[in-house]
Write a protein that holds these residues in place. Structure first.
Motif, PDB file in Angstrom:
ATOM      1  N   VAL A  50     -56.045 -46.026 -32.089  1.00 49.22           N
ATOM      2  CA  VAL A  50     -56.760 -46.823 -31.080  1.00 49.22           C
ATOM      3  C   VAL A  50     -56.374 -46.362 -29.675  1.00 49.22           C
ATOM      4  O   VAL A  50     -57.220 -46.168 -28.802  1.00 49.22           O
ATOM      5  N   GLY A  51     -55.075 -46.165 -29.466  1.00 47.69           N
ATOM      6  CA  GLY A  51     -54.618 -45.684 -28.172  1.00 47.69           C
ATOM      7  C   GLY A  51     -55.166 -44.297 -27.848  1.00 47.69           C
ATOM      8  O   GLY A  51     -55.517 -44.013 -26.700  1.00 47.69           O
ATOM      9  N   ASN A  52     -55.257 -43.437 -28.862  1.00 47.27           N
ATOM     10  CA  ASN A  52     -55.785 -42.087 -28.661  1.00 47.27           C
ATOM     11  C   ASN A  52     -57.227 -42.116 -28.173  1.00 47.27           C
ATOM     12  O   ASN A  52     -57.609 -41.346 -27.280  1.00 47.27           O
ATOM     13  N   VAL A  53     -58.029 -42.989 -28.757  1.00 47.87           N
ATOM     14  CA  VAL A  53     -59.439 -43.091 -28.355  1.00 47.87           C
ATOM     15  C   VAL A  53     -59.547 -43.518 -26.899  1.00 47.87           C
ATOM     16  O   VAL A  53     -60.325 -42.954 -26.107  1.00 47.87           O
ATOM     17  N   LEU A  54     -58.753 -44.515 -26.509  1.00 49.38           N
ATOM     18  CA  LEU A  54     -58.789 -44.988 -25.122  1.00 49.38           C
ATOM     19  C   LEU A  54     -58.342 -43.900 -24.149  1.00 49.38           C
ATOM     20  O   LEU A  54     -58.965 -43.679 -23.106  1.00 49.38           O
ATOM     21  N   LEU A  55     -57.267 -43.203 -24.481  1.00 52.57           N
ATOM     22  CA  LEU A  55     -56.732 -42.197 -23.570  1.00 52.57           C
ATOM     23  C   LEU A  55     -57.612 -40.963 -23.480  1.00 52.57           C
ATOM     24  O   LEU A  55     -57.603 -40.261 -22.466  1.00 52.57           O
ATOM     25  N   PHE A  56     -58.385 -40.682 -24.524  1.00 48.68           N
ATOM     26  CA  PHE A  56     -59.320 -39.565 -24.442  1.00 48.68           C
ATOM     27  C   PHE A  56     -60.307 -39.791 -23.295  1.00 48.68           C
ATOM     28  O   PHE A  56     -60.615 -38.875 -22.530  1.00 48.68           O
ATOM     29  N   THR A  57     -60.791 -41.017 -23.169  1.00 50.55           N
ATOM     30  CA  THR A  57     -61.753 -41.316 -22.099  1.00 50.55           C
ATOM     31  C   THR A  57     -61.089 -41.261 -20.729  1.00 50.55           C
ATOM     32  O   THR A  57     -61.760 -41.057 -19.717  1.00 50.55           O
ATOM     33  N   VAL A  58     -59.758 -41.445 -20.691  1.00 48.38           N
ATOM     34  CA  VAL A  58     -59.035 -41.415 -19.415  1.00 48.38           C
ATOM     35  C   VAL A  58     -58.842 -39.976 -18.935  1.00 48.38           C
ATOM     36  O   VAL A  58     -59.085 -39.658 -17.769  1.00 48.38           O
ATOM     37  N   PHE A  59     -58.421 -39.093 -19.840  1.00 51.46           N
ATOM     38  CA  PHE A  59     -58.070 -37.737 -19.430  1.00 51.46           C
ATOM     39  C   PHE A  59     -59.278 -36.808 -19.297  1.00 51.46           C
ATOM     40  O   PHE A  59     -59.148 -35.723 -18.744  1.00 51.46           O
ATOM     41  N   MET A  60     -60.433 -37.222 -19.813  1.00 52.80           N
ATOM     42  CA  MET A  60     -61.668 -36.508 -19.479  1.00 52.80           C
ATOM     43  C   MET A  60     -62.274 -37.189 -18.266  1.00 52.80           C
ATOM     44  O   MET A  60     -63.362 -37.764 -18.313  1.00 52.80           O
ATOM     45  N   GLY A  61     -61.512 -37.134 -17.180  1.00 49.61           N
ATOM     46  CA  GLY A  61     -61.868 -37.888 -15.982  1.00 49.61           C
ATOM     47  C   GLY A  61     -63.186 -37.479 -15.358  1.00 49.61           C
ATOM     48  O   GLY A  61     -63.923 -38.310 -14.822  1.00 49.61           O
ATOM     49  N   GLY A  62     -63.505 -36.187 -15.413  1.00 50.35           N
ATOM     50  CA  GLY A  62     -64.768 -35.733 -14.853  1.00 50.35           C
ATOM     51  C   GLY A  62     -65.954 -36.218 -15.650  1.00 50.35           C
ATOM     52  O   GLY A  62     -67.019 -36.512 -15.094  1.00 50.35           O
ATOM     53  N   LEU A  63     -65.787 -36.313 -16.965  1.00 49.45           N
ATOM     54  CA  LEU A  63     -66.869 -36.760 -17.837  1.00 49.45           C
ATOM     55  C   LEU A  63     -67.080 -38.263 -17.751  1.00 49.45           C
ATOM     56  O   LEU A  63     -68.218 -38.747 -17.739  1.00 49.45           O
ATOM     57  N   PHE A  64     -65.965 -39.011 -17.682  1.00 48.40           N
ATOM     58  CA  PHE A  64     -66.056 -40.471 -17.684  1.00 48.40           C
ATOM     59  C   PHE A  64     -65.871 -41.083 -16.294  1.00 48.40           C
ATOM     60  O   PHE A  64     -65.705 -42.291 -16.173  1.00 48.40           O
ATOM     61  N   ASN A  65     -65.886 -40.240 -15.266  1.00 44.39           N
ATOM     62  CA  ASN A  65     -65.840 -40.708 -13.874  1.00 44.39           C
ATOM     63  C   ASN A  65     -64.650 -41.624 -13.591  1.00 44.39           C
ATOM     64  O   ASN A  65     -64.804 -42.736 -13.084  1.00 44.39           O
ATOM     65  N   THR A  66     -63.451 -41.137 -13.911  1.00 41.03           N
ATOM     66  CA  THR A  66     -62.245 -41.903 -13.610  1.00 41.03           C
ATOM     67  C   THR A  66     -61.899 -41.732 -12.135  1.00 41.03           C
ATOM     68  O   THR A  66     -62.414 -40.834 -11.464  1.00 41.03           O
ATOM     69  N   PRO A  67     -61.011 -42.578 -11.593  1.00 44.34           N
ATOM     70  CA  PRO A  67     -60.628 -42.436 -10.185  1.00 44.34           C
ATOM     71  C   PRO A  67     -60.060 -41.053  -9.855  1.00 44.34           C
ATOM     72  O   PRO A  67     -60.270 -40.537  -8.760  1.00 44.34           O
ATOM     73  N   GLN A  68     -59.325 -40.429 -10.818  1.00 45.37           N
ATOM     74  CA  GLN A  68     -58.757 -39.107 -10.570  1.00 45.37           C
ATOM     75  C   GLN A  68     -59.834 -38.021 -10.599  1.00 45.37           C
ATOM     76  O   GLN A  68     -59.697 -36.990  -9.945  1.00 45.37           O
ATOM     77  N   ASN A  69     -60.876 -38.240 -11.413  1.00 44.35           N
ATOM     78  CA  ASN A  69     -61.983 -37.291 -11.547  1.00 44.35           C
ATOM     79  C   ASN A  69     -61.485 -35.888 -11.922  1.00 44.35           C
ATOM     80  O   ASN A  69     -61.985 -34.875 -11.432  1.00 44.35           O
ATOM     81  N   LEU A  70     -60.459 -35.825 -12.791  1.00 43.97           N
ATOM     82  CA  LEU A  70     -59.889 -34.560 -13.245  1.00 43.97           C
ATOM     83  C   LEU A  70     -60.034 -34.450 -14.751  1.00 43.97           C
ATOM     84  O   LEU A  70     -59.849 -35.434 -15.475  1.00 43.97           O
ATOM     85  N   ASP A  71     -60.352 -33.241 -15.226  1.00 39.26           N
ATOM     86  CA  ASP A  71     -60.401 -32.998 -16.666  1.00 39.26           C
ATOM     87  C   ASP A  71     -59.113 -32.299 -17.092  1.00 39.26           C
ATOM     88  O   ASP A  71     -58.881 -31.137 -16.743  1.00 39.26           O
ATOM     89  N   LEU A  72     -58.242 -33.014 -17.799  1.00 38.08           N
ATOM     90  CA  LEU A  72     -57.046 -32.420 -18.389  1.00 38.08           C
ATOM     91  C   LEU A  72     -57.367 -32.155 -19.855  1.00 38.08           C
ATOM     92  O   LEU A  72     -57.197 -33.024 -20.712  1.00 38.08           O
TER      93      LEU A  72
END
Length: 235
Positions: A50-72
């Motif tokens: 469950v945690g992995n699914v949530l964090l995937f959306t966080v670290f694909m920041g460019g795809l999911f438009n996170t505040p960092q907007n970085l793709d790691l």
């Protein structure tokens, strides 16, 4: 705005810095997984997924438009690999629990799914080769994809996969690999602006050191009781 979008975009502001709640929650699930792993409990695996699914959306920041907007890509890719390896670990520990954690019918009644042991020399050599080759190859791939911090990202990806696999096998070395991942992960995430993840990496560093000691004590007690150190499981 639909509920799914609202959930993904929910943000906590600390000192003027936007922090996604799913980054915090995803890391808390990861910490719960680590605690369950230390206790050798089967539920650690689905909680981690469950945690992995949530964090995937966080670290694909460019795809999911996170505040960092970085793709790691390494950080995101390891969440996918975590899910795959966790399915293997979930199966292996489930079988181990049915056999008392060491391949003996009857179980120990404590819910413990695996008996800790040191990896063999051959298994350790495999870990070293996989770590070196995997990091070099992944760094080249991540750099080609435009990943931010490809070399650190590559080691975090490879080390995390090896540590998760080692946990599934019951190797005590997996705790040490996690420490190596944390040493690289904390400065990378701080510079990239993923502050909750960086903080949780610090917590992980202390936690995995404790987990290593706990597994060492369990292995010593097991040897004193005359039980085998290698679970006779499929895989």
């Amino acid at each position: 705005m639909n509920p799914v979008t609202e959930l993904l975009d929910a943000t906590l502001w600390i000192g003027g810095v936007p922090i996604l709640w799913r980054e915090i929650v995803g890391n808390l699930f990861g910490l719960a997984c680590a605690w369950g792993g230390m206790k050798r409990l089967v539920w650690a695996w689905p909680v981690g997924i469950v945690g992995n699914v949530l964090l995937f959306t966080v670290f694909m920041g460019g795809l999911f438009n996170t505040p960092q907007n970085l793709d790691l890509y390494g950080q995101a890719g390891r969440q996918v690999m975590f899910i795959i390896v966790s399915c293997y670990g979930w199966y292996r520990w489930s079988v181990g629990r049915q056999h008392g954690g060491h391949g003996q019918a009857g179980g120990n009644g404590a819910g413990e799914a695996v008996l800790p042991r040191w990896a063999s020399n051959r298994e350790r050599a495999g870990l070293v080769v996989a770590a070196v080759v995997g990091t070099v190859v992944c760094a080249w791939i991540f750099q080609s994809l435009g990943s931010w911090g490809p070399w650190a990202d590559a080691w975090i990806f490879v080390g995390s996969v090896l540590a998760t696999y080692g946990m599934a096998r019951g190797w005590r070395e997996f705790w040490l690999i996690w420490i190596g991942v944390d040493i690289v992960g904390v400065p990378l995430l701080l510079v990239a602006g993923y502050y909750p993840s960086a903080f949780l990496y610090l917590v992980y560093g202390v936690f995995v050191s404790w987990g290593f000691v706990v597994w060492m004590r369990v292995q010593k007690q097991t040897q004193q009781q005359g039980q085998p150190g290698e679970p006779a499981l499929v895989g």
